[in-house]
Design a protein around this motif. Sequence first.
Motif, PDB file in Angstrom:
ATOM      1  N   ASP A   1      39.168   6.582  52.199  1.00  0.00           N
ATOM      2  CA  ASP A   1      37.564   7.147  52.485  1.00  0.00           C
ATOM      3  C   ASP A   1      36.806   5.857  53.079  1.00  0.00           C
TER       4      ASP A   1
ATOM      5  N   GLY B   1      41.810  12.318  38.675  1.00  0.00           N
ATOM      6  CA  GLY B   1      40.798  13.179  38.238  1.00  0.00           C
ATOM      7  C   GLY B   1      39.541  12.602  38.785  1.00  0.00           C
ATOM      8  N   ASP B   2      39.708  11.312  39.791  1.00  0.00           N
ATOM      9  CA  ASP B   2      38.278  10.997  40.292  1.00  0.00           C
ATOM     10  C   ASP B   2      38.432  11.221  41.798  1.00  0.00           C
ATOM     11  N   SER B   3      37.333  11.588  42.764  1.00  0.00           N
ATOM     12  CA  SER B   3      37.199  11.784  43.756  1.00  0.00           C
ATOM     13  C   SER B   3      37.497  10.622  44.709  1.00  0.00           C
ATOM     14  N   ARG B   4      37.359   9.518  44.431  1.00  0.00           N
ATOM     15  CA  ARG B   4      37.847   8.338  44.998  1.00  0.00           C
ATOM     16  C   ARG B   4      39.322   8.371  45.465  1.00  0.00           C
ATOM     17  N   TRP B   5      40.137   9.193  44.514  1.00  0.00           N
ATOM     18  CA  TRP B   5      41.445   8.912  44.734  1.00  0.00           C
ATOM     19  C   TRP B   5      42.116  10.114  45.349  1.00  0.00           C
ATOM     20  N   LYS B   6      41.616  11.252  45.548  1.00  0.00           N
ATOM     21  CA  LYS B   6      42.003  12.632  45.783  1.00  0.00           C
ATOM     22  C   LYS B   6      42.972  12.552  47.110  1.00  0.00           C
ATOM     23  N   SER B   7      42.393  11.742  48.162  1.00  0.00           N
ATOM     24  CA  SER B   7      43.070  11.640  49.534  1.00  0.00           C
ATOM     25  C   SER B   7      44.188  10.537  49.448  1.00  0.00           C
TER      26      SER B   7
ATOM     27  N   HIS C   1      41.255   1.746  52.087  1.00  0.00           N
ATOM     28  CA  HIS C   1      41.068   3.247  51.289  1.00  0.00           C
ATOM     29  C   HIS C   1      41.021   4.331  52.237  1.00  0.00           C
TER      30      HIS C   1
END
Length: 173
Positions: free
Chosen positions: A156, A76-82, A154
């Motif tokens: 990002d 649910g966190d944008s840092r982990w979507k990719s 990461h």
Amino acid sequence: MSADTVDIVLRPAGLADEGTIRRWLVAPHVARWTHRVFTAVTDSLGSILQDPDSGLRIAELDGRPIGCIHVYEAGGDSRWKSVADVTGETRAVDFLLGETDMVNKKIGQRMLRAMAADIFRDPAIDRIVVCPHSDNWPAIIALKRAGFREKGRHPDAALNAMYLTVTPATLKK
């Protein structure tokens, strides 16, 4: 659980912890690395501390607060979507060891092992992920010694962060 995590206790953070957390966040050894990571926590700390399900935990050593850990659903966190191996059962953590006299004593790795053991009590959780700044070697070393495996940078690039993960099978006991 190993003997070196027995004295580390994790408890939900509460309103009484606000002053301590704010003091930790401005300590030079913490502020250098957490300016982005804990921004969301800092901006809404008062409301977070009123929510027992916020995932913000205080780490105590022999009854003394020494740091905090924010545990949240990675999916649910944008840092982990990719990140490909992040699922709905993956938890992400941000952490800090706030007390200066606890630094460089292997307390961080003990705190991380206690945190991972606590999270993995839920058999549905498949892994824990974390993304410390790539120059934050004290955190990276503590994570690796606690059993986290480096997965590289990461995805990002704006985060300038490493990506490390641990599963129940790879957690050092």
